[in-house]
Structure formats: C-alpha cells, structure tokens
Design an enzyme around this catalytic site. Structure first.
Site, PDB file in Angstrom:
ATOM      1  N   ASP A   7       0.797  -1.015  -0.217  1.00  0.00           N
ATOM      2  CA  ASP A   7      -0.071   0.062   0.097  1.00  0.00           C
ATOM      3  C   ASP A   7       1.055   1.402   0.054  1.00  0.00           C
ATOM      4  OD1 ASP A   7      -3.329   0.654   1.040  1.00  0.00           O
ATOM      5  OD2 ASP A   7      -1.786   2.230   1.001  1.00  0.00           O
ATOM      6  N   ASN A  30     -12.884  -3.204   2.870  1.00  0.00           N
ATOM      7  CA  ASN A  30     -13.790  -2.231   3.025  1.00  0.00           C
ATOM      8  C   ASN A  30     -14.611  -2.249   1.829  1.00  0.00           C
ATOM      9  OD1 ASN A  30     -12.351  -1.112   5.090  1.00  0.00           O
ATOM     10  ND2 ASN A  30     -10.842  -0.146   3.995  1.00  0.00           N
ATOM     11  N   GLN A  89     -14.117   2.369   1.343  1.00  0.00           N
ATOM     12  CA  GLN A  89     -13.800   1.733   0.094  1.00  0.00           C
ATOM     13  C   GLN A  89     -13.577   3.074  -0.848  1.00  0.00           C
ATOM     14  OE1 GLN A  89     -16.016  -1.116  -1.967  1.00  0.00           O
ATOM     15  NE2 GLN A  89     -14.494  -1.507  -3.580  1.00  0.00           N
ATOM     16  N   HIS A 144     -10.207  -5.393  -2.947  1.00  0.00           N
ATOM     17  CA  HIS A 144      -8.673  -5.711  -2.405  1.00  0.00           C
ATOM     18  C   HIS A 144      -8.886  -5.815  -1.237  1.00  0.00           C
ATOM     19  CE1 HIS A 144      -9.971  -1.444  -2.497  1.00  0.00           C
ATOM     20  NE2 HIS A 144      -9.283  -0.985  -1.368  1.00  0.00           N
TER      21      HIS A 144
HETATM   22  P1  5GP Z   1      -9.703   1.253   0.539  1.00  0.00           P
HETATM   23  O1  5GP Z   1      -9.740   2.578   1.150  1.00  0.00           O
HETATM   24  O2  5GP Z   1     -10.251   1.444  -0.915  1.00  0.00           O
HETATM   25  O3  5GP Z   1     -10.157   0.260   1.074  1.00  0.00           O
HETATM   26  O4  5GP Z   1      -8.141   1.326   0.128  1.00  0.00           O
HETATM   27  C1  5GP Z   1      -7.664   1.594  -0.969  1.00  0.00           C
HETATM   28  C2  5GP Z   1      -6.028   1.653  -0.508  1.00  0.00           C
HETATM   29  O5  5GP Z   1      -5.379   1.605  -1.722  1.00  0.00           O
HETATM   30  C3  5GP Z   1      -5.636   2.591   0.437  1.00  0.00           C
HETATM   31  O6  5GP Z   1      -4.859   2.233   1.632  1.00  0.00           O
HETATM   32  C4  5GP Z   1      -4.651   3.524  -0.323  1.00  0.00           C
HETATM   33  O7  5GP Z   1      -3.534   3.860   0.344  1.00  0.00           O
HETATM   34  C5  5GP Z   1      -4.036   2.538  -1.683  1.00  0.00           C
HETATM   35  N1  5GP Z   1      -3.618   3.212  -2.778  1.00  0.00           N
HETATM   36  C6  5GP Z   1      -4.316   4.147  -3.346  1.00  0.00           C
HETATM   37  N2  5GP Z   1      -3.588   4.408  -4.507  1.00  0.00           N
HETATM   38  C7  5GP Z   1      -2.667   3.804  -4.641  1.00  0.00           C
HETATM   39  C8  5GP Z   1      -1.827   3.342  -5.419  1.00  0.00           C
HETATM   40  O8  5GP Z   1      -1.472   4.188  -6.652  1.00  0.00           O
HETATM   41  N3  5GP Z   1      -0.566   2.482  -5.218  1.00  0.00           N
HETATM   42  C9  5GP Z   1      -0.596   1.732  -4.376  1.00  0.00           C
HETATM   43  N4  5GP Z   1       0.353   0.817  -3.979  1.00  0.00           N
HETATM   44  N5  5GP Z   1      -1.703   1.926  -3.257  1.00  0.00           N
HETATM   45  C10 5GP Z   1      -2.766   2.811  -3.493  1.00  0.00           C
END
Ligand code: 5GP
Ligand code: ZN
Length: 113
Positions: free
Chosen positions: A31, A86, A93, A99
């Site tokens: 992440d 999430n 999310q 993911h």
């Molecule tokens: P969510 O909030 O959708 O459950 O998690 C999305 C996750 O993706 C977040 O923890 C955020 O830090 C990560 N993330 C967002 N953009 C990128 C990216 O471009 N590269 C990587 N490696 N992680 C990302």
C-alpha cells in the site's frame, strides 16, 4: 479490465507498484500509504468491485487471494495479522476494484474504527 481502474492498471503493470507476490490470477503489492509495518493489498487480476462480487462471480479466485494473503501474513512475525475488505463508501472503500488489506507487524486494536 476496466479501462479507468487504478488497480486494473497495477495488475497489468501499466502503473508501477511494489509487488510482493503474483500468481496468474492474483497480485499482491504494498500500500502507498501503509497503516502498519506490513500493509499489502491483495487483488484479483480480473476486475470485480467488491468481495461479494468476486465471491459470486470469480470462481475460486477469492480462495486464491486468501492463500496469497495467508502466506504474506504468516511470513511477517508469526504474531498474527488481519485481512480487511472495506466495502462501499461508508466503510471507506476508495478504490472500486476489490482488494484485501493484509495488515501485520503491530498490535491491531478491536473493534476497528
Ligand atoms: P480502500 O480505502 O479502498 O479500502 O483502500 C485503498 C487503498 O489503496 C488505500 O489504503 C490507499 O493507500 C491505496 N492506494 C491508493 N492508490 C494507490 C496506488 O496508486 N498505489 C498503491 N500501491 N496503493 C494505493
Ligand atoms: Zn479494476
């Protein structure tokens, strides 16, 4: 592949990521904004929006994601780890390609916020 999806582009390598594991159908990468010493996202290569969609329509891809997550989580320190999905805006999310967050390397409180 969904053409405007960030994680589809990471899965194909179009957008770079720190990939820690890969199978034909699953990719795991660190992440960008880690919430624990180990914070790895496990995704299917195929585009599904939610964990439920992947479970219903993805054959056994969710089981393969679990196997990859288990290997990563168990490899950290043997002290335990968490796998978080999430689902939906209210749950936080932000990327609508399923993911599972593998979190490890520190004590994790319960309940999560
Ligand atoms: P969510 O909030 O959708 O459950 O998690 C999305 C996750 O993706 C977040 O923890 C955020 O830090 C990560 N993330 C967002 N953009 C990128 C990216 O471009 N590269 C990587 N490696 N992680 C990302
Ligand atoms: Zn996608």
């Amino acid at each position: 592949m969904s053409s405007d999806c960030l994680f589809c582009k990471i899965a194909t390598g179009e957008i770079p990521a720190d990939v820690v594991a890969r199978t034909d159908r699953v990719v795991a990468f660190r992440d960008l904004n880690p919430q624990a010493p180990t914070h790895v996202l496990v995704i299917p290569v195929e585009h599904f929006v939610t964990v439920g969609e992947a479970g219903r329509d993805g054959g056994d891809v969710l089981a393969e994601m679990a196997t990859v997550a288990d290997e990563i989580g168990n490899s950290v320190d043997g002290e335990g780890w968490r796998w978080v999905f999430n689902t939906g805006k209210r749950a936080g999310q932000a990327v609508f390609h399923v993911h599972g967050h593998v979190l490890a390397g520190r004590d994790l409180t319960w309940p999560p916020g």
